[in-house]
Every structure is written in C-alpha cells, then in structure tokens.
Design a protein around this motif. Sequence first.
Motif, PDB file in Angstrom:
ATOM      1  N   ARG A 544    -149.612  49.308  66.544  1.00  0.00           N
ATOM      2  CA  ARG A 544    -148.211  49.655  66.313  1.00  0.00           C
ATOM      3  C   ARG A 544    -147.329  48.518  66.804  1.00  0.00           C
ATOM      4  O   ARG A 544    -147.478  48.068  67.946  1.00  0.00           O
ATOM      5  CB  ARG A 544    -147.858  50.956  67.042  1.00  0.00           C
ATOM      6  N   GLU A 545    -146.416  48.070  65.919  1.00  0.00           N
ATOM      7  CA  GLU A 545    -145.546  46.956  66.252  1.00  0.00           C
ATOM      8  C   GLU A 545    -144.086  47.364  66.044  1.00  0.00           C
ATOM      9  O   GLU A 545    -143.749  48.040  65.070  1.00  0.00           O
ATOM     10  CB  GLU A 545    -145.861  45.738  65.383  1.00  0.00           C
ATOM     11  N   THR A 546    -143.236  46.927  66.967  1.00  0.00           N
ATOM     12  CA  THR A 546    -141.813  47.229  66.860  1.00  0.00           C
ATOM     13  C   THR A 546    -141.120  46.195  65.970  1.00  0.00           C
ATOM     14  O   THR A 546    -141.607  45.079  65.785  1.00  0.00           O
ATOM     15  CB  THR A 546    -141.157  47.230  68.245  1.00  0.00           C
ATOM     16  N   TYR A 547    -139.985  46.612  65.416  1.00  0.00           N
ATOM     17  CA  TYR A 547    -139.190  45.706  64.604  1.00  0.00           C
ATOM     18  C   TYR A 547    -137.732  46.146  64.665  1.00  0.00           C
ATOM     19  O   TYR A 547    -137.411  47.275  65.053  1.00  0.00           O
ATOM     20  CB  TYR A 547    -139.672  45.701  63.152  1.00  0.00           C
ATOM     21  N   GLY A 548    -136.824  45.273  64.248  1.00  0.00           N
ATOM     22  CA  GLY A 548    -135.432  45.625  64.039  1.00  0.00           C
ATOM     23  C   GLY A 548    -134.645  45.810  65.319  1.00  0.00           C
ATOM     24  O   GLY A 548    -135.040  45.419  66.429  1.00  0.00           O
ATOM     25  N   GLY A 549    -133.475  46.429  65.163  1.00  0.00           N
ATOM     26  CA  GLY A 549    -132.552  46.588  66.265  1.00  0.00           C
ATOM     27  C   GLY A 549    -131.882  45.265  66.604  1.00  0.00           C
ATOM     28  O   GLY A 549    -131.984  44.264  65.868  1.00  0.00           O
ATOM     29  N   LEU A 550    -131.193  45.224  67.709  1.00  0.00           N
ATOM     30  CA  LEU A 550    -130.511  44.011  68.128  1.00  0.00           C
ATOM     31  C   LEU A 550    -131.533  42.935  68.504  1.00  0.00           C
ATOM     32  O   LEU A 550    -132.419  43.160  69.326  1.00  0.00           O
ATOM     33  CB  LEU A 550    -129.612  44.312  69.336  1.00  0.00           C
ATOM     34  N   GLN A 551    -131.409  41.777  67.897  1.00  0.00           N
ATOM     35  CA  GLN A 551    -132.294  40.665  68.216  1.00  0.00           C
ATOM     36  C   GLN A 551    -131.741  39.933  69.443  1.00  0.00           C
ATOM     37  O   GLN A 551    -130.660  39.320  69.403  1.00  0.00           O
ATOM     38  CB  GLN A 551    -132.391  39.708  67.027  1.00  0.00           C
ATOM     39  N   THR A 552    -132.467  40.054  70.532  1.00  0.00           N
ATOM     40  CA  THR A 552    -131.979  39.507  71.795  1.00  0.00           C
ATOM     41  C   THR A 552    -133.149  39.071  72.665  1.00  0.00           C
ATOM     42  O   THR A 552    -134.289  39.548  72.486  1.00  0.00           O
ATOM     43  CB  THR A 552    -131.145  40.555  72.554  1.00  0.00           C
ATOM     44  N   ALA A 559    -135.547  45.768  77.905  1.00  0.00           N
ATOM     45  CA  ALA A 559    -136.097  46.896  78.664  1.00  0.00           C
ATOM     46  C   ALA A 559    -135.601  48.222  78.098  1.00  0.00           C
ATOM     47  O   ALA A 559    -136.361  49.206  78.033  1.00  0.00           O
ATOM     48  CB  ALA A 559    -135.709  46.768  80.137  1.00  0.00           C
ATOM     49  N   LEU A 560    -134.319  48.255  77.673  1.00  0.00           N
ATOM     50  CA  LEU A 560    -133.794  49.478  77.066  1.00  0.00           C
ATOM     51  C   LEU A 560    -134.509  49.781  75.756  1.00  0.00           C
ATOM     52  O   LEU A 560    -134.845  50.930  75.476  1.00  0.00           O
ATOM     53  CB  LEU A 560    -132.288  49.343  76.833  1.00  0.00           C
ATOM     54  N   LYS A 561    -134.749  48.764  74.961  1.00  0.00           N
ATOM     55  CA  LYS A 561    -135.447  48.970  73.685  1.00  0.00           C
ATOM     56  C   LYS A 561    -136.886  49.435  73.919  1.00  0.00           C
ATOM     57  O   LYS A 561    -137.376  50.340  73.236  1.00  0.00           O
ATOM     58  CB  LYS A 561    -135.435  47.681  72.866  1.00  0.00           C
ATOM     59  N   ASN A 562    -137.539  48.827  74.900  1.00  0.00           N
ATOM     60  CA  ASN A 562    -138.924  49.206  75.181  1.00  0.00           C
ATOM     61  C   ASN A 562    -139.037  50.620  75.731  1.00  0.00           C
ATOM     62  O   ASN A 562    -140.111  51.229  75.696  1.00  0.00           O
ATOM     63  CB  ASN A 562    -139.556  48.216  76.171  1.00  0.00           C
ATOM     64  N   GLY A 563    -137.938  51.154  76.241  1.00  0.00           N
ATOM     65  CA  GLY A 563    -137.951  52.540  76.688  1.00  0.00           C
ATOM     66  C   GLY A 563    -137.961  53.527  75.531  1.00  0.00           C
ATOM     67  O   GLY A 563    -138.204  54.719  75.737  1.00  0.00           O
ATOM     68  N   VAL A 564    -137.665  53.023  74.330  1.00  0.00           N
ATOM     69  CA  VAL A 564    -137.679  53.885  73.134  1.00  0.00           C
ATOM     70  C   VAL A 564    -138.981  53.695  72.364  1.00  0.00           C
ATOM     71  O   VAL A 564    -139.688  54.653  72.065  1.00  0.00           O
ATOM     72  CB  VAL A 564    -136.458  53.572  72.243  1.00  0.00           C
ATOM     73  N   TYR A 565    -139.290  52.451  72.012  1.00  0.00           N
ATOM     74  CA  TYR A 565    -140.519  52.148  71.268  1.00  0.00           C
ATOM     75  C   TYR A 565    -141.223  50.984  71.942  1.00  0.00           C
ATOM     76  O   TYR A 565    -140.579  50.041  72.421  1.00  0.00           O
ATOM     77  CB  TYR A 565    -140.225  51.757  69.821  1.00  0.00           C
ATOM     78  N   THR A 566    -142.551  51.026  71.965  1.00  0.00           N
ATOM     79  CA  THR A 566    -143.347  49.949  72.536  1.00  0.00           C
ATOM     80  C   THR A 566    -144.441  49.540  71.558  1.00  0.00           C
ATOM     81  O   THR A 566    -144.873  50.340  70.717  1.00  0.00           O
ATOM     82  CB  THR A 566    -144.019  50.386  73.849  1.00  0.00           C
ATOM     83  N   ASN A 567    -144.861  48.306  71.685  1.00  0.00           N
ATOM     84  CA  ASN A 567    -146.044  47.863  70.945  1.00  0.00           C
ATOM     85  C   ASN A 567    -147.280  48.504  71.575  1.00  0.00           C
ATOM     86  O   ASN A 567    -147.401  48.558  72.802  1.00  0.00           O
ATOM     87  CB  ASN A 567    -146.170  46.340  70.992  1.00  0.00           C
ATOM     88  N   GLN A 568    -148.177  48.981  70.710  1.00  0.00           N
ATOM     89  CA  GLN A 568    -149.409  49.588  71.203  1.00  0.00           C
ATOM     90  C   GLN A 568    -150.568  49.172  70.300  1.00  0.00           C
ATOM     91  O   GLN A 568    -150.392  49.066  69.078  1.00  0.00           O
ATOM     92  CB  GLN A 568    -149.303  51.119  71.219  1.00  0.00           C
ATOM     93  N   ALA A 569    -151.726  48.972  70.898  1.00  0.00           N
ATOM     94  CA  ALA A 569    -152.904  48.625  70.101  1.00  0.00           C
ATOM     95  C   ALA A 569    -154.161  48.992  70.873  1.00  0.00           C
ATOM     96  O   ALA A 569    -154.225  48.821  72.090  1.00  0.00           O
ATOM     97  CB  ALA A 569    -152.909  47.140  69.756  1.00  0.00           C
ATOM     98  N   PHE A 570    -155.131  49.511  70.157  1.00  0.00           N
ATOM     99  CA  PHE A 570    -156.447  49.754  70.747  1.00  0.00           C
ATOM    100  C   PHE A 570    -157.480  49.859  69.632  1.00  0.00           C
ATOM    101  O   PHE A 570    -157.159  50.200  68.494  1.00  0.00           O
ATOM    102  CB  PHE A 570    -156.472  51.007  71.634  1.00  0.00           C
TER     103      PHE A 570
END
Length: 855
Positions: A544-552, A559-570
């Motif tokens: 799972r990969e994140t995309y979009g939102g404010l590019q910063t 940290a605020l963005k990662n509190g909503v969605y995170t990259n995950q892989a296994f």
Amino acid sequence: MRQIFKSVFFFGLFIIPLFLSAQNAPVINATVSGTVVDAQSNKRLVGATVAIKGTTNGAPTKEDGQFMLITGQKLPFTVIVSFVGYQTTEVIINEDNTEIKLQEGANQLSDVVITSRRRQESAQDVPIPISVVSGVRAEDAGAFNVNRLKELVPSVQLYASNARNTTLNIRGLGSSFGLTNDGIDPGVGFYVDGVYYARPAATSLDFIDIEQVEVLRGPQGTLFGKNTTAGAFNVVTRAPSFQPGASFETSFGNLNYIQAKASITGPLSKKLAARVSFSGTQRDGTIYNLTTLKPTNTLNNVGYRAQLLYTPSDRVSVTVAGDNSRQRPDGYATVLAGVVPTKRAAYRQFNTIIADLGYKLPTTNPFDRVTDTDTPWRSNNDFGGASVNVDARIGGGKLTSTTAWRYWKWDPSNDRDFTGLPVLTKSQGNSQHQQWTQEIRYAGQFSSRLSGVVGVFLIDQDLRSDPVQTEESGSAQWRFSQSSTSALWKTPGLLDGFGTRTTSRLKTLGGAVFGQLDWTIGDKWHLLPGLRFNYDKKDVDYKRETYGGLQTTEPALLALKNGVYTNQAFAFGVEENNFSGQLTLAYRASKQFNAYATYANSYKPVGINLGGLPTANGVVLIDLAKVKPEYVTHVEVGVKTRPTPGSTLNLTVYNTDIRDYQTQVQTAEVGVNRGYLANAEKVRVKGVELDGNVRVTSNFTVNGALAYTDGKYISFKNAPVPLEETGGESAFKDISGGVLPGISKWAGSLGGEISGAGKLFSQSGRYFLALDTYYRSSFSSSASPSLYLNIDGYTLLNARVGFRASNGVSILLWARNLTNKDYFEQLLPAAGNAGQYGAVLGDPRTYGTTLRYTF
C-alpha cells in the motif's frame, strides 16, 4: 507442488470417463417410465416425487402424471412415491410403463428427500440437524436469494452492507461479523450442485431454477470437500430432463419491481438433454439521495444457467454446466443512523465537527429513508463459472467427479463517512478472484451393514486487487482527523486528494481427504465415524502506497498526513495441515423416532489481513498480518420424531467451543479499511433448536421453527474498544463475558397454508392462502459490545393468496413486510470512529403479483 495439484484438477474430466467407458455395461433398462394416479378417481397426479430406493435417482411427474427415470439398475427395483395429501408408498416396479396408485392420506406428510450425504434419503432419517426449503416454497415466498431465505430458517444469519461485505452464519458462527476481510475462509460451506463457492459475494446472487436448498447445521467437514466448521448450504438446481418441459414466471410490484424467470428443458438426442434457465430482477431504490436527486439501493440483477446431460451408457451420466450472474445496482447505500458521544475531546465530537464545517444532517431519523452521500454508490458484481460432473455406478455405489472453475469480479464505490461532506471521496476495494476445484468421491453401500462416503478435494484460489484498490480523502477530512489544536491542521490542501493505492495478491492452495461411514451395529443402532485431513498453503504479497494531498517536506505536516494513511507492505507464506473428525451414535427405534449424539472437532485455516494494518506510535503492526487458525469442538444431541403420520417434531441441543476465534474488529484509524482480523482466545455458542411440520388436514398445513442461541466471548482480553469508548485511556479492552455480535437469543419462523379445490376461468385447481412470520430478538451489531450499536428485535409478516390450476398455471398476490415494520439489519461505525454510525435498513412493505406457467 501447486503445479502438481493443478494438473490433478482435471483428472476427473479426462481420466474417469475413459475408465468408465471401459466397464462392461450390463443388460439393463436405460429408462423406466410410468404414471402416478389417484387410487379412487384415477386422476393423474402432477408433481408427485418418484425416487429409486437407496439411490440419488428420482424425478417428478409431469403435467400428464408421467415420470421417467434414467437408471442403471436391473428390474425389478423399488421406488418411493410421495405427494402432498397422499400416503407415501413403496412400490416394486417389474416392468416399464407401470401405473402407480396413491391413496389419499389427509393427515400424512410427504417425505422430504435430501442428498447431503450423497444419496437420496429422508431428512428425518439423517442424524444431522437439517432444514430443507423446496424451490417451489422459496419461489412462492419470494425467497429468491439467501438473504430472504433466512426468514424461513431462523438458525441462519446473513448480513450484507454490500455484496462483498456479506456475512453468512449458522448459529451465529461461520464468518466474522461486520465488513468482509478477503483473507479469511468462510466457516459455512456454500455449494451449488456439488460445486463449492469460495467467495461470500455468491450468497447475494439470485437463485436460478433451484430444486431445493438444504441447510446443514454444525460442522460437516467429513461429508463435504471444503471444511465447514459451522454448517453448509447445499443448493440443488433442477436438472436437465429427457422429458420436454418448461416454466415461465413474471412478477410485478410496487417500487417498479419486475422479475422474470424462465427455464426450458428437453432432449437433444437419445443420449443428450439440456436445460437453460434465466432470472432477472429490477426494482427502484428504497432510499432517496438528496445529492443525486434519485432513489438509491435499487435491484438490477441478471443471471443464467445452462446445463447439458450426456448419458454415454446406462451406468454413466455427465453433466456440463455454465452460469453467469451480473449485478448492477445503484447501492448499497447506508443511511446515517445516529451519533454516539465518544471519549475524545469536545472538539473531536461529530456534532462539533460538522458545526465547524457548516454542515447539517438532512435528517436525524434513519427511517425517513433519505441520504445526502456525495460519493457515487456502485456495487458491480460479476460471478460465474463452469463445471463438469461425472456420475458412474460402480459396485454398490456411485463414483462422482466434479471439476469446476469459477470467477468473481468486484467493482465498488462506497461512501464510508455516511454524509454529504467530502470526507472520504473514494472507497474502491476492487477485487478479482478465480478458483479451480476438483472433488472425487465414492458413496455407496459397502456391505449389508456398512455404507458411507470417501473422497478427496483440491482447491486453488487466486485473489488480487483489480488492478488497484483506492482510498482517497476529500477537503473535509482534516477536520475529522484533527487530533490536536495545532493550526497546522488548517493548512490548505493538506489532506485534500490524499489517499492510498493498494495492490495485493493472495494465492491459496488447499487439499483434503475426507470420509464418513455408517455402520449398523445392531437392529436399531448406528455408529457414524468421520475423519478429515486438511492441507492449506497461503502466499500473500501486500503493498500500500500513499499519494496526493499537500506536497511538502515539512516534518510536522508529514507527521499529520502519516497519522491518516501510511505506507504498508508485507509478503510471506504459511503452510499448515490438520486432522479433524467426528463420531455420531444414532438410535433409530422406528420410522417415528430417530435420536443421535455427535462429538466433532473442526478447523478453520490461518487468516491473512488484507484491509490494512493498525499502527502504534506511527509503527505499522506487521505482526497482526497473520491470524491464527480457529479450532472448534462441538457436541450435539438431537431427536427427530414423527408423532403422527401428518407431523414431524425435531429437537436439537448443542454446545460449540472455539479456540482462537477469528473475529473482525473496527479501529479508529481511517487507513484500516473494513477493519482488521484478530483472535479472541475462546468463544462459546450453545443453543436449542425446535422445528416441526403439521398437516392438519389435506387442505391445511403448518410449519415452524424456534432457535435459542447464546453466544459469548469466554475470553477476549485484548479487544478494541467499542465506538463510544474511542479516545479513552486505552485502545483495547477486556470484553470477556460479552455477547457475540449478530446473534439473537431468540429467533423463530411460523407459517401455514390453507387451500381448497375450485375453478378459475373454467380451469380446475386449488385456491390457497399462506402466511409466514419471522421473529428475532435484539442483537449486538458491534464486535466489541456497545451501549449504542444494538438492534431491537422485530417481527416480519409475509402473505400470499392465489390459485394453482391443474394445467400448470399459477397466479398469486403477495406482500412482504405486510405491516411495514421499520427495522435495522446492521449498524456500522463510520471510518475514523468520529461518533457517527450508519445503518443497513430492512426493506419497507413491498407487494405485487406473480404469474407462473409450468408444463
């Protein structure tokens, strides 16, 4: 190993017919025909059942009272003939074209013949708690899918927020309650003509030309190919016939309801017969969407089934079948049902959030049946496949090979915040599934005292995202995710368009050897041991990969963005095997009394979390990706009786203990789509079931069933908190002793039909009036018991009145939910647990008319 197994799948298709064709065919009758008539009037009886005793070979009489049996047995042999209102009779047939006379039996019930144990036998003689619904009864009652069938079998629970998110349980067990996680195996087997359907979405499809549905309760792993820890649905469709016949049916109702069904069968040559069946259903929505200005939750279903029956010799039959079902509804929309105060800070409560955003709910009464959800609802569901079934009589039994391929394609769009706000603008868990199965079994009489079934089963599954699963936030997401008073949350565009793209693939390989014997150890005693060896291999690749939102690159904003969605892989693989089995002792004192006691243990394979994993302090909890197998210990005692020739009364008492119960749990994290799977240490379900039928007179019948079910977590010490406790000191809670979700302590059905002879437009036939009621008490709609997510009990009343002409024409007027009862089927917390929860509403009152013609 996988390639070896896949090559075995088609063993039955190519090798078995060659082997069978080499057998020396005995000199026997290829077909046996005859007529069934009333003993007093000599009137030909339409719809009587004629079955060769001790076999699965049977046929109904047609409009001229005639029947035709394709048989591999020498004359003479015994047939069992039954018809409603007449005495069930055993007749020895010595020649073709025989006439069978039935005596009227005003107070006698006809036998219900089942095939769940791979032979034809009376349901009252089988030491298994089983409910049987004939195709005719299901059609008359409007039970055109499993969701409606549950109103006739109170031990069955089905919940669906959409086709994919379907939970089919028996006695409250089978699959985890709530939103479906593709990485778990169902505990209730669903079979159609011997073919296992692996995906729960299959239960949302319309029945197509069914003969009957057999619902077996309790573990059945020694009778069926796929392990069934809670029970099985054995759906039998109407088979091709060498006697020409057809049926046509149309229904019209309120909400622009239209349903059409058709089936045609007959011979193509001396050894080849076919059957083609069609079903289509459409209906306007039951909820009005104020955003789109049109109804939602429509029905738009089309399905077909085609079968070819080939009889190369008198002892061999080959059935080739193909089917496809397509659903294109505008739905399944949920309405916002209520708001719960959580333990979060005041600024994080739902009502405060929407006030800050200047939003007002369109209504606070869910039974206004309106919504303003702004994400399009889409539930495109395609299901189909093909199978080859080979039956051959060898010795005193029958060898069967069933080879099948099936597919499922799911293309959804959901609004997971249940509001008109742009919080979650995309929720699209697209999936594609294929399965290959091969079952080979032999069932028969091994000696004068020993019969049974033995078999092997293989299944290969490939489930993948198609091609990617998408979750995306909108411009209002920041306010729902806001977890501090920092002004950074108001950063323009921070979460607008921020989402995840997930690619996943789960490959499953399973195999089993199973068998069950029926050993007559005395004149009245039977011992039935069963054993199963199960092999399971699962390989998963999840990313799972994140995309979009404010590019910063600002660490605080990231940290605020990662509190909503995170990259995950296994990625990993698991491989397990298991022995399970059962032992039943049956006492058949007479045809009127059959008692049995069963001890069984069963097993559900390891699960994989495919909906995203929760995090702790920003770290993904990868250890939760794998869910431990489930182990079931089951004890049951039952009695089946015939108090009078016109009645049956059956009682079952059971206790089921489950270790490492696989349960679905919600989390406050938006990024965990559809919740995640976890293990409860121990669960117990115990209950009592009573069911019976009474034929009061030849014109009046009554049937009923009552189920008491008590399901509890004996131990679940680390369960997530319920919705109202979100934001408290701990995210987990000991809910040991709490009730299991989805289980009503009391559920029951009661129905009856009264009929009488008469004429309509010069056509002789019978008028009838029928009523069916269904009741269930309150139940929890939350994996962790909640003060708010409980559904009140309700009673539904369905009715129909009509006329069945002797020439095959039927007309009926019907009404479902006649009292227009408002009720919930399911309550669901919104993603993120801000306090709001949605509801799946039961249908309002519907009514209409059906015209049917059969010949």
